[in-house]
Design a protein around this motif. Sequence first.
Motif, PDB file in Angstrom:
ATOM      1  N   ARG A  97      37.728 -24.838 -53.637  1.00  0.00           N
ATOM      2  CA  ARG A  97      37.717 -24.791 -55.097  1.00  0.00           C
ATOM      3  C   ARG A  97      36.462 -25.503 -55.608  1.00  0.00           C
ATOM      4  NH1 ARG A  97      43.316 -26.708 -57.304  1.00  0.00           N
ATOM      5  NH2 ARG A  97      42.672 -25.457 -59.072  1.00  0.00           N
ATOM      6  N   PRO A  98      35.924 -25.104 -56.736  1.00  0.00           N
ATOM      7  CA  PRO A  98      34.668 -25.686 -57.237  1.00  0.00           C
ATOM      8  C   PRO A  98      34.831 -27.181 -57.532  1.00  0.00           C
ATOM      9  CG  PRO A  98      35.646 -24.213 -58.852  1.00  0.00           C
ATOM     10  CD  PRO A  98      36.414 -24.027 -57.596  1.00  0.00           C
ATOM     11  N   GLY A 115      24.900 -29.255 -64.141  1.00  0.00           N
ATOM     12  CA  GLY A 115      25.176 -30.668 -64.322  1.00  0.00           C
ATOM     13  C   GLY A 115      24.902 -31.472 -63.065  1.00  0.00           C
ATOM     14  N   PRO A 157      33.734 -30.230 -59.881  1.00  0.00           N
ATOM     15  CA  PRO A 157      33.120 -30.593 -61.164  1.00  0.00           C
ATOM     16  C   PRO A 157      32.177 -31.790 -60.992  1.00  0.00           C
ATOM     17  CG  PRO A 157      35.380 -31.344 -61.083  1.00  0.00           C
ATOM     18  CD  PRO A 157      35.162 -30.539 -59.848  1.00  0.00           C
ATOM     19  N   PRO A 158      31.218 -31.945 -61.908  1.00  0.00           N
ATOM     20  CA  PRO A 158      30.268 -33.075 -61.785  1.00  0.00           C
ATOM     21  C   PRO A 158      30.955 -34.430 -61.869  1.00  0.00           C
ATOM     22  CG  PRO A 158      29.467 -31.436 -63.339  1.00  0.00           C
ATOM     23  CD  PRO A 158      30.863 -31.037 -63.006  1.00  0.00           C
ATOM     24  N   SER A 159      32.117 -34.460 -62.459  1.00  0.00           N
ATOM     25  CA  SER A 159      32.786 -35.756 -62.561  1.00  0.00           C
ATOM     26  C   SER A 159      33.202 -36.293 -61.196  1.00  0.00           C
ATOM     27  CB  SER A 159      34.028 -35.619 -63.454  1.00  0.00           C
ATOM     28  OG  SER A 159      34.933 -34.696 -62.879  1.00  0.00           O
ATOM     29  N   PHE A 160      33.235 -35.427 -60.211  1.00  0.00           N
ATOM     30  CA  PHE A 160      33.577 -35.883 -58.859  1.00  0.00           C
ATOM     31  C   PHE A 160      32.437 -36.662 -58.208  1.00  0.00           C
ATOM     32  CE2 PHE A 160      37.021 -32.614 -57.446  1.00  0.00           C
ATOM     33  CZ  PHE A 160      37.776 -32.951 -58.563  1.00  0.00           C
ATOM     34  N   LYS A 214      44.010 -36.806 -56.023  1.00  0.00           N
ATOM     35  CA  LYS A 214      43.564 -35.410 -55.907  1.00  0.00           C
ATOM     36  C   LYS A 214      42.081 -35.339 -55.609  1.00  0.00           C
ATOM     37  CE  LYS A 214      46.957 -33.255 -58.978  1.00  0.00           C
ATOM     38  NZ  LYS A 214      47.149 -32.607 -60.289  1.00  0.00           N
ATOM     39  N   VAL A 215      41.304 -36.221 -56.271  1.00  0.00           N
ATOM     40  CA  VAL A 215      39.855 -36.221 -56.027  1.00  0.00           C
ATOM     41  C   VAL A 215      39.563 -36.598 -54.570  1.00  0.00           C
ATOM     42  CG1 VAL A 215      37.683 -37.316 -56.645  1.00  0.00           C
ATOM     43  CG2 VAL A 215      39.304 -36.705 -58.423  1.00  0.00           C
ATOM     44  N   ALA A 230      22.175 -34.321 -62.447  1.00  0.00           N
ATOM     45  CA  ALA A 230      22.612 -35.647 -62.008  1.00  0.00           C
ATOM     46  C   ALA A 230      21.874 -36.094 -60.756  1.00  0.00           C
ATOM     47  CB  ALA A 230      24.117 -35.619 -61.727  1.00  0.00           C
ATOM     48  N   ASP A 282      30.643 -39.257 -58.868  1.00  0.00           N
ATOM     49  CA  ASP A 282      30.706 -40.705 -58.726  1.00  0.00           C
ATOM     50  C   ASP A 282      31.541 -41.113 -57.518  1.00  0.00           C
ATOM     51  OD1 ASP A 282      29.125 -40.993 -60.890  1.00  0.00           O
ATOM     52  OD2 ASP A 282      30.773 -41.226 -62.313  1.00  0.00           O
ATOM     53  N   TRP A 310      28.617 -26.374 -64.047  1.00  0.00           N
ATOM     54  CA  TRP A 310      28.790 -27.534 -63.178  1.00  0.00           C
ATOM     55  C   TRP A 310      27.602 -27.671 -62.226  1.00  0.00           C
ATOM     56  CZ3 TRP A 310      34.636 -27.076 -61.531  1.00  0.00           C
ATOM     57  CH2 TRP A 310      35.449 -27.294 -62.658  1.00  0.00           C
ATOM     58  N   MET A 338      31.569 -22.697 -63.578  1.00  0.00           N
ATOM     59  CA  MET A 338      31.074 -23.199 -62.292  1.00  0.00           C
ATOM     60  C   MET A 338      29.550 -23.336 -62.305  1.00  0.00           C
ATOM     61  SD  MET A 338      33.728 -20.869 -60.147  1.00  0.00           S
ATOM     62  CE  MET A 338      33.013 -20.995 -58.559  1.00  0.00           C
ATOM     63  N   ASP A 356      45.373 -38.260 -60.263  1.00  0.00           N
ATOM     64  CA  ASP A 356      44.086 -37.569 -60.243  1.00  0.00           C
ATOM     65  C   ASP A 356      43.150 -38.166 -59.204  1.00  0.00           C
ATOM     66  OD1 ASP A 356      45.006 -35.903 -62.134  1.00  0.00           O
ATOM     67  OD2 ASP A 356      43.937 -36.836 -63.820  1.00  0.00           O
TER      68      ASP A 356
END
Lengths: 505, 385
Positions: B32-33, B116, B35-38, B6-7, B120, B40, B113, B110, B3
């Motif tokens: 591709r969209p 989010g 996500p907020p986890s990206f 991939k990020v 953030a 960081d 996100w 989306m 992962d």
Amino acid sequence: MLERAALHQTRFRTPGVSPDARGVVLGQKGFVLFPSIDRLVAFLRAYGDEGSLDDLLPSLVLRRLVTPLKTREIMLSVNAESSYRMDRVAGVAKLAGGLVFTGTQRHFVKYRDSASPLGYDVVDLLDRPADVVLYHDTFQQAYSFDRDIELKDLVFKLQPFRVPPRERTTPERLFATAEVGVGGALISYLFRWQVPARAALAEWPSQSAFEDGAHRLYVFELTEVPQRVVHLMESLPGVHVFEPLGQAVAVELGYRHPVALDSCGSLFSDDALHLFRGDGEVQIVHPLPPFAPVRSLVRTHLDLEDEARAPEGGSVEADLTMSLPLKLAQTSEPWRAVIATVVPATRREWLARMLYALPANTLGSLRVAVGEDRYYLLDRSGIEGVPIGTFYSEVAPKIYVPSGLVLVPAVSPAVLSALVRDRGDGHVFFDPARPEPTVVADAAFGPVSRTVLRDISAAPVHADRPVDPEPPLPFLEYAESRRFPLWGIPGKDAPVGGGAEEDSE
Amino acid sequence: MSDAAKVMARFEEYAGGFLHPLMTGGAASIGRPLPPSFLDTFALARPTEPVADQETFDAMHRVAAGVAPPRVLPYPDRGAQALAMAVHNLVAVTDPKLDRTFARRTRPVMLAWVDGLVAAAGLPETRGEVLARHAVVSRAALLRRRDVVVTNWAYTYRFFGRPVPKNVVAMPKLRFVKQQKTERALLPLFEELQATTDLELSGRFRAILSRSPLTEILRLDLCARWRFGAATLAVVSDSQLSYGLARELARGGLPRDAARFGAALVDLADERPPAGALFHALAFLIDLMLVDTLDARMNRDEPFGGVADPDARLFAALLPTVLSSPGPFASRLVMSDDDTPRIARRAHRLAAVAGEDARARALSILKRAVPATAVTGPTLGEAHP
């Protein structure tokens, strides 16, 4: 007076006619009646241009006819041979204003036309004492022969006409006649310019008792004559230039005979030369005098009173070789091919100033070689753009003599090239002040820009591309679409700060 | 592929395909969209392509320097990166190819996100952050979508935000190919999609704008109702940013936004804010008026002639009112002898335009302003503490 012939009709009232293979009524002869001589000439011109008069000449008879009322008309009679030939004769004759008949001996009936494709037959024969009786659908007329007309005489009496200048061409082979006064000079001239020519002297008996003697003319046969020589000869009084039409006929250059003479060559015998001048006079050179090359006829200076220049040979040790050095001599000829100049080193400053003032195209084509004490400049398009130094003319490939001078003996360029040995690809300059010519290697010549100009050492400065004050606008472009857009995105369910590693696919 | 890999691969695509062309111009690829986890990872990562990375930073620096000289421009900045990702996702929602089975239901995800990421991003805390966010968001506001409709003798093809394949436009004369190209800005695009779906796009875009106060003030045309928020007050309280803002706004033409400024002042005054906040807002508006007057070029000397809007009249009344009773703004009116008559003439004309009521209202607001030195107000630091 006439009735139309029918298909498969075999018996006719007109004597001497019968159907040919196509069923066309045809006698042994074809007969064309012209109202005047000019119509006959028009027929001959048209037929000669369209076909060949030589086909008709063996059986061609021209006569002047007289009617009982003393009206004169012209007839032309040929062997009919076939209806195809008669069709061609009839077509041209109608064009020239003639009436076409066919028959065998005395009675001639109208030849076929569009109204009766198989021809005609007479209803009643005219019974009158006459040499010829013609049957037309509008008249029937008896004629008597007045006199015969020779086609050759007719051709000789016709005066050539001028050809428009745009249609004039210069053939490779020419004949020319020259009066005796200019003939000798013409021979020298032709020899000097190396024109392949042969000359003969023709003689005609005097036409009048008042003439002193026979009339003489030089006759030249010329091949591959340069255009300028042709123009010169045409402009010379007493000289006539002729264009050959076949072996025995020639018409003056710039003129054309009304009748196509090349289509009736059998009129003229091969052992004579018929020269048709533009003023209408025909000169027949018969028999042909012997022709000799002009180089054999050039005048040579020989004095028999001088001492013998070729003393008798002595012993075998005698040296018979002869060495003639080439010399420069003045000439009054106009300058030709002035493509080089030699500038002495003392005039270097002048040359430099001149180069600054030269236009770009002249400078681009100029090639220069730097010698020990002089500069050699070459410009194939002409050195006139550099008016400095001594001009040189090219007399042979890469061989130059000062303009206004020539090399003597006057050898041909090919011989001259062969004489200058060991020069390689160099350029040979003959200098009157030096006993030997100078050879400058071809590699020594280079463009002025590379040979003379100093190298430019550019000072490097730091420079950057100017930053665009306003970058171009961005526009969005969607990437390739997916059936499940969120499939496979790691950490898609994790909150912010939740690591991607927590969500594995 | 893990992962994390991939990020990083997604980051490379995002940095090189979206962020770089967004800043330097050209086709910004919407992949591709994100996500907020990206966030960081994206807030700390640098692309492997150093030239593109340097060009992106140069472009950001250039945009930021257009407003104020940034002493330190944080790059990569977490807030700016979050807003850029939010823009990316918001634009991705407009893809017409998402309007189909299985893909349609991804739109709310989306948009969540986007929310989010905006949350953030938070508010900027330093001048550099403000400028970095402005650099990204101002360029994002310029995004256009190129729509091409290709017709030939038989068919019609539509390419919305996608390049036209070469085979579609090949042999144009033989096949009678015609192309009709249009460019559409983001806001009309969002509003069109809103009209046909229940998706809220314009509001989210304005939320992104609100996280970049500098962009918000400079692009008032994108805001429905602009207000002096905490972030905006922090920006206008900074002397460098305030002056840069005033210069940029004056260059664009002040009358266009006069009513918005007047309305924002009314809103702020009605909310009974801290006195320091009101002082900063008034000081900014007075500075704006002075810069506009002194920088006015030929034939631009009468910007407020015939104003009917009461908010615009209030804004026009500020200058003549503060000249008649400077109060705590007296230090801002000290200028050279050449400039003083020009200010006076302008104030005289504005007073005639504003009217008596607007001048009285402006005077009441001005009297409530207290300098920030006396009362604690929002301020921006040079860098993170």
